[in-house]
Design a protein around this motif. Structure first.
Motif, mmCIF file in Angstrom:
data_model
loop_
_atom_site.group_PDB
_atom_site.id
_atom_site.type_symbol
_atom_site.label_atom_id
_atom_site.label_comp_id
_atom_site.label_asym_id
_atom_site.label_seq_id
_atom_site.Cartn_x
_atom_site.Cartn_y
_atom_site.Cartn_z
ATOM 1 N N GLN A 1 1.583 6.838 -14.071
ATOM 2 C CA GLN A 1 1.202 6.720 -12.660
ATOM 3 C C GLN A 1 1.123 5.250 -12.248
ATOM 4 O OE1 GLN A 1 -2.339 8.794 -11.633
ATOM 5 N NE2 GLN A 1 -2.155 8.315 -9.482
ATOM 6 N N ARG A 2 0.550 4.430 -13.153
ATOM 7 C CA ARG A 2 0.458 2.991 -12.839
ATOM 8 C C ARG A 2 1.853 2.403 -12.699
ATOM 9 N NH1 ARG A 2 -3.966 2.770 -16.244
ATOM 10 N NH2 ARG A 2 -2.675 2.201 -18.020
ATOM 11 N N CYS B 1 1.108 4.665 6.680
ATOM 12 C CA CYS B 1 0.173 4.993 7.768
ATOM 13 C C CYS B 1 -0.731 6.146 7.364
ATOM 14 C CB CYS B 1 0.929 5.434 9.009
ATOM 15 S SG CYS B 1 2.181 4.317 9.494
ATOM 16 N N ASP B 2 -1.887 6.181 8.005
ATOM 17 C CA ASP B 2 -2.799 7.310 7.854
ATOM 18 C C ASP B 2 -2.790 8.069 9.183
ATOM 19 O OD1 ASP B 2 -4.813 9.071 7.615
ATOM 20 O OD2 ASP B 2 -6.338 7.658 6.925
ATOM 21 N N LEU B 3 -2.190 9.265 9.135
ATOM 22 C CA LEU B 3 -2.085 10.054 10.366
ATOM 23 C C LEU B 3 -3.070 11.219 10.374
ATOM 24 C CD1 LEU B 3 0.763 8.558 10.410
ATOM 25 C CD2 LEU B 3 1.588 10.521 11.616
ATOM 26 N N SER B 4 -3.954 11.248 9.352
ATOM 27 C CA SER B 4 -4.805 12.437 9.212
ATOM 28 C C SER B 4 -5.714 12.635 10.433
ATOM 29 C CB SER B 4 -5.624 12.360 7.936
ATOM 30 O OG SER B 4 -6.297 11.135 7.883
ATOM 31 N N ASP C 1 0.793 12.268 -2.626
ATOM 32 C CA ASP C 1 -0.667 12.287 -2.708
ATOM 33 C C ASP C 1 -1.308 12.130 -1.330
ATOM 34 O OD1 ASP C 1 0.311 9.813 -2.470
ATOM 35 O OD2 ASP C 1 -1.122 8.827 -3.798
ATOM 36 N N GLY C 2 -0.557 12.425 -0.295
ATOM 37 C CA GLY C 2 -1.139 12.315 1.049
ATOM 38 C C GLY C 2 -0.780 13.511 1.893
ATOM 39 N N VAL D 1 1.387 8.464 4.870
ATOM 40 C CA VAL D 1 2.716 8.767 5.398
ATOM 41 C C VAL D 1 3.520 7.472 5.382
ATOM 42 C CG1 VAL D 1 4.013 9.544 7.404
ATOM 43 C CG2 VAL D 1 1.846 10.636 6.837
ATOM 44 N N LEU D 2 4.662 7.534 4.731
ATOM 45 C CA LEU D 2 5.522 6.347 4.671
ATOM 46 C C LEU D 2 6.457 6.375 5.869
ATOM 47 C CD1 LEU D 2 6.482 3.896 3.013
ATOM 48 C CD2 LEU D 2 8.166 5.391 1.967
#
Ligand code: ADP
Length: 632
Positions: A229-230, A250-253, A361-362, A368-369
């Motif tokens: 993972q690293r 971005c965080d669209l949550s 993982d989002g 979100v890329l």
């Protein structure tokens, strides 16, 4: 309980009953003056492994038997030494019952603990103070690949190579009696294991150290997964930062939960409440931005990038793009592509194609890329191309007008030449000593008919130039061909050619522009005659008209010089191999035929000469459209 267990139990019970009977007989009948009843404790101990119930029953029966034997043997002497022996025996039986029951519950709890150790996924190893393995659970069998029989009794260092902080372990075991930490062990097959280990000092009742209990959990897989993972995070951030295109995380949550709170049908909610979209955009957070993104938006750091400020909200495209994104994300899409317009921090307007990917993982849209490609230049180039195309189209129209002008000269030339010839010929008939009025009248008729044709051509060209729809008549191509042959009679005669006509149908009716198609006939026949003028051999034109129901095909086949080079080139405007040619005849013919929705082709014959053929469609739905395109 298995069959063997049941048999054993039965055997134990039988032996216990026999023993009890024998003890009873000995106690009651024998003259021995001893505490024979104490032997019942043996019966209790015998049945003890069978369970609490058996212990209690055996104790009870033993006590009853002891009492019975006492009463039987000592009825006359109830007090005295015998009574004391009975009491001792009963106490012994009672103590045996109690001890057996305690022993049994201790055994049960020990067995449970052993079962727990066995069931554990971790390895549990108990070794003595010399390091010899005394216990080796199933977990250890699995992890180290050695069975219990192979491990127990051997020194634990023979079973694997160990790398552990020995000094630290020694100190901790001495001081605290325990140690926990990581050890690395290499199995005999070479596999390297990373273990989270906890060691406990074993002590005897006097508190002396007698070995170690060790429980270890295998961390190898989770360590490998963590390392992977690293590595993958490092790879991702390298790609993210060095990508040549703008990438933002971005965080669209929050934005999406707001949109969803308005109703499950996101598209309808956004349509119903225009302010919802703006409010949702306010909640988009840009967490990361790569150098290309900062450059694209003229920003110094991700903190300066605020979606609501960057989006050129005023244009409908931006709203549309955002709606597309929100609807797609809430309907489960993880990859979305759309185009929108941004205003950079310095006020430049840029067009960008956006590609959004929800990172694994989002999935709550928190990662979100967003990749953005600046297509401003591309769009400008596209606009430029569209402008140039419009200019070219205009130039094309101008050139068509030029062709039309040239065609007037070309088409009118033939009737004019004919008029001159018939004029001269009529004059000759008149100035003869015996003038032939009939021939003169015929010449005058021909003059009039050629002048009419010229006037018709001019009229039709003017008609086209006025952007009017073409005239469509129902005409018979056979009649049209005969007219054209008649018109060219003199040329045919002067070339000494013959014209043969082959018809698959006596009447070939079709809806078309009579004057235009007549021009095609005349052109093809003239070209055929000119191609045969210089040749020595047989000069013949064969015209075939074939009716296939949906279409009519006219092929003009000559025995002339043939077409030099690529036959398709002869339809190009101004292509001519003749010293006095303009190279417009066939180009106009193609325009006319395609304008009627048909097709014209040329090819060389297998023998001498060439064939130029055209096809006209019956009930052509495009009819007229092509004409309009020609003159628009
Ligand atoms: P022009 O007759 O003024 O040259 P056209 O467009 O009618 O213009 O013809 C273009 C060229 O096509 C001619 O110069 C000639 O080389 C070639 N061509 C046309 N018809 C034939 C034919 N039947 N046989 C051989 N060549 C031909």
């Amino acid at each position: 309980m298995g069959i063997i267990d049941r048999r054993r139990r039965r055997a134990v019970l039988v032996v216990a009953v026999v023993a009890a009977v024998l003890i009873f007989v000995a106690d009651a009948l024998s003259p021995i003056d001893g505490a024979v009843a104490v032997l019942y404790t043996g019966v209790v101990l015998m049945v003890a492994p069978l369970g609490r119930k058996f212990i209690v029953v055996a104790g009870y029966i033993s006590a009853v038997l002891a009492l019975t034997a006492f009463l039987w043997g000592h009825a006359s002497d109830l007090v005295g030494g015998a009574l004391l022996r009975l009491v001792v025996s009963l106490v012994a039986i009672l103590i045996t019952v109690l001890l057996s029951m305690r022993d049994r519950s201790a055994r049960i709890s020990l067995a449970e603990q052993v079962r727990i150790l066995e069931a554990s996924h971790d390895t549990v190893i108990i070794r003595d103070s010399a390091g010899i393995v005394r216990y080796w659970n199933e977990g250890a069998e699995r992890l180290y690949g050695r069975s219990r029989d192979q491990a127990i009794g051997r020194h634990y260092a023979e079973l694997f190579d160990e790398s552990a902080p020995v000094d630290e372990i020694d100190r901790s075991m001495r001081e605290a009696g325990s140690w926990s930490g990581e050890v690395v062990r290499t199995r005999r097959d070479g596999a390297r294991l990373i273990l989270a280990s906890r060691w406990l000092q074993r002590r005897d009742p006097e508190g002396r150290a007698i070995g170690v209990i060790e429980a270890s959990a295998d961390l190898t897989e989770s360590r490998r997964a963590q390392a992977e993972q690293r590595r993958s995070e490092r790879r991702y951030s390298t790609i993210f930062n060095s990508a040549g295109f703008a990438a933002l995380e971005c965080d669209l949550s929050d934005a999406l939960s707001l949109v969803l709170s308005a109703g499950a049908d996101v598209a309808a909610s956004l349509r119903a409440d225009p302010a919802l979209l703006a409010a949702a955009v306010e909640r988009i957070v840009i967490c990361e931005a790569n150098p290309a993104a900062l450059e694209m938006f003229d920003a110094d750091g991700p903190g300066e990038l605020i979606v609501a400020e960057l989006l050129a909200f005023s244009i409908p495209d931006a709203r549309q793009a955002l709606e597309t994104i929100f609807v797609a994300l809430t309907t489960g899409s993880t990859q979305i592509e759309t185009e929108t317009r941004f205003i950079t921090r310095r006020g430049r307007t840029i067009d960008a194609v956006l590609r959004l990917s929800v990172l694994p993982d989002g999935t709550d849209w928190s990662r979100v890329l967003l990749m953005a490609v600046d297509v401003t230049e591309r769009n400008e180039a596209r606009t430029k191309i569209e402008r140039i195309s419009a200019e070219l189209a205009h130039a094309g129209r101008v050139s068509v007008l030029g062709q039309l002008a040239a065609s007037i000269a070309h088409e009118v030339n033939q009737p004019l030449a004919a008029i001159i010839n018939y004029g001269k010929s009529g004059k000759r008939w008149l100035v003869r000593p015996t003038s032939d009025i009939g021939e003169v009248a015929e010449c005058l008729d021909k003059i009039v008919s050629n002048a009419n044709r010229a006037a018709e051509v001019v009229g039709r060209v003017r008609f086209l130039a006025r952007k009017s729809a073409p005239l469509t008549d129902s005409v018979d191509l056979v009649v049209m061909l005969q007219d054209a042959i008649e018109l060219l009679r003199r040329e045919i005669h002067s070339v000494k050619a013959t014209v043969r006509v082959e018809l698959s149908t006596p009447i070939a009716m079709i809806d078309c522009d009579r004057v235009q198609v007549q021009q095609v006939f005349v052109n093809l026949l003239m070209n055929a005659l000119q191609a045969m003028r210089g040749i020595d051999g047989h000069r013949q034109i064969l015209v075939r008209i074939e009716d296939s129901g949906d279409s009519l095909t006219v092929a003009v086949c000559d025995t002339g010089v043939g077409i030099a080079g690529d036959p398709a080139r002869i339809f190009e405007p101004f292509f001519s191999t003749k010293s006095d040619g303009m190279g417009l005849g066939l180009s106009i013919c193609r325009t006319i035929i395609e304008g009627q929705g048909g097709q014209i082709l040329a090819s060389n014959n297998d023998g001498p000469g060439a064939t130029v053929a055209f096809t006209l469609l019956r009930n052509n739905p495009d009819e007229g459209r092509h004409n309009r395109r020609l003159i628009s």
